[in-house]
Design a protein around this motif. Structure first.
Motif, PDB file in Angstrom:
ATOM      1  N   TRP A 101       0.834  -1.205   0.000  1.00 23.60           N
ATOM      2  CA  TRP A 101       0.000   0.000   0.000  1.00 23.60           C
ATOM      3  C   TRP A 101       0.872   1.260   0.000  1.00 23.60           C
ATOM      4  O   TRP A 101       0.646   2.176  -0.790  1.00 23.60           O
ATOM      5  CB  TRP A 101      -0.920  -0.006   1.219  1.00 23.60           C
ATOM      6  N   ARG A 102       1.864   1.286   0.873  1.00 25.22           N
ATOM      7  CA  ARG A 102       2.755   2.459   0.942  1.00 25.22           C
ATOM      8  C   ARG A 102       3.479   2.653  -0.385  1.00 25.22           C
ATOM      9  O   ARG A 102       3.621   3.779  -0.862  1.00 25.22           O
ATOM     10  CB  ARG A 102       3.743   2.316   2.095  1.00 25.22           C
ATOM     11  N   ALA A 103       3.932   1.570  -0.986  1.00 20.63           N
ATOM     12  CA  ALA A 103       4.627   1.670  -2.279  1.00 20.63           C
ATOM     13  C   ALA A 103       3.696   2.233  -3.346  1.00 20.63           C
ATOM     14  O   ALA A 103       4.105   3.101  -4.120  1.00 20.63           O
ATOM     15  CB  ALA A 103       5.163   0.300  -2.694  1.00 20.63           C
ATOM     16  N   ARG A 104       2.463   1.749  -3.371  1.00 14.90           N
ATOM     17  CA  ARG A 104       1.503   2.247  -4.359  1.00 14.90           C
ATOM     18  C   ARG A 104       1.156   3.708  -4.101  1.00 14.90           C
ATOM     19  O   ARG A 104       0.973   4.477  -5.037  1.00 14.90           O
ATOM     20  CB  ARG A 104       0.246   1.390  -4.393  1.00 14.90           C
ATOM     21  N   GLN A 105       1.078   4.112  -2.848  1.00 20.02           N
ATOM     22  CA  GLN A 105       0.779   5.517  -2.529  1.00 20.02           C
ATOM     23  C   GLN A 105       1.923   6.404  -2.960  1.00 20.02           C
ATOM     24  O   GLN A 105       1.710   7.508  -3.447  1.00 20.02           O
ATOM     25  CB  GLN A 105       0.486   5.690  -1.039  1.00 20.02           C
TER      26      GLN A 105
END
Length: 110
Positions: A101-105
């Motif tokens: 999730w953090r990577a996609r954000q």
């Protein structure tokens, strides 16, 4: 810093993952019921309305409870703030989700 809307979106996505896990292993629904039983005893008074609503959904059965866990609405967003699905995902599953999730954000911010 993520916005409130992004946090709600993350919680919804995490609950979709948890719901898929429960569908694959329906015995995990007992963990949801156990969380609710403990929270009915121990949760703070301001959390009790959420616990009661989740309990009513659990009493209706797995489909009703999972539908609310995955629902995209302000009411469901509020309910997910006191989610009985804690412990359905392993720590490894939850951490992998959060890392992704953090990577996609980060990609979305570029």
């Amino acid at each position: 810093m993520p916005t409130h809307a992004q946090l709600d979106e993350r919680a919804r996505a995490l609950h979709r993952l948890a719901a898929a896990r429960v569908r694959a292993e329906p015995a995990l629904f007992e963990r949801v019921r156990a969380n609710l039983a403990r929270w009915q005893r121990d949760a703070a008074p301001q959390v009790q309305p959420y616990v009661s609503e989740w309990q009513a959904l659990a009493d209706q059965g797995l489909p009703a409870c999972l539908a609310m866990a995955e629902e995209d609405s302000p009411h469901a967003d509020a309910l997910r703030q006191a989610s009985p699905f804690a412990g359905v995902l392993s720590n490894a599953e939850r951490l992998a989700f959060l890392k992704d999730w953090r990577a996609r954000q980060g990609d979305a911010a570029r």
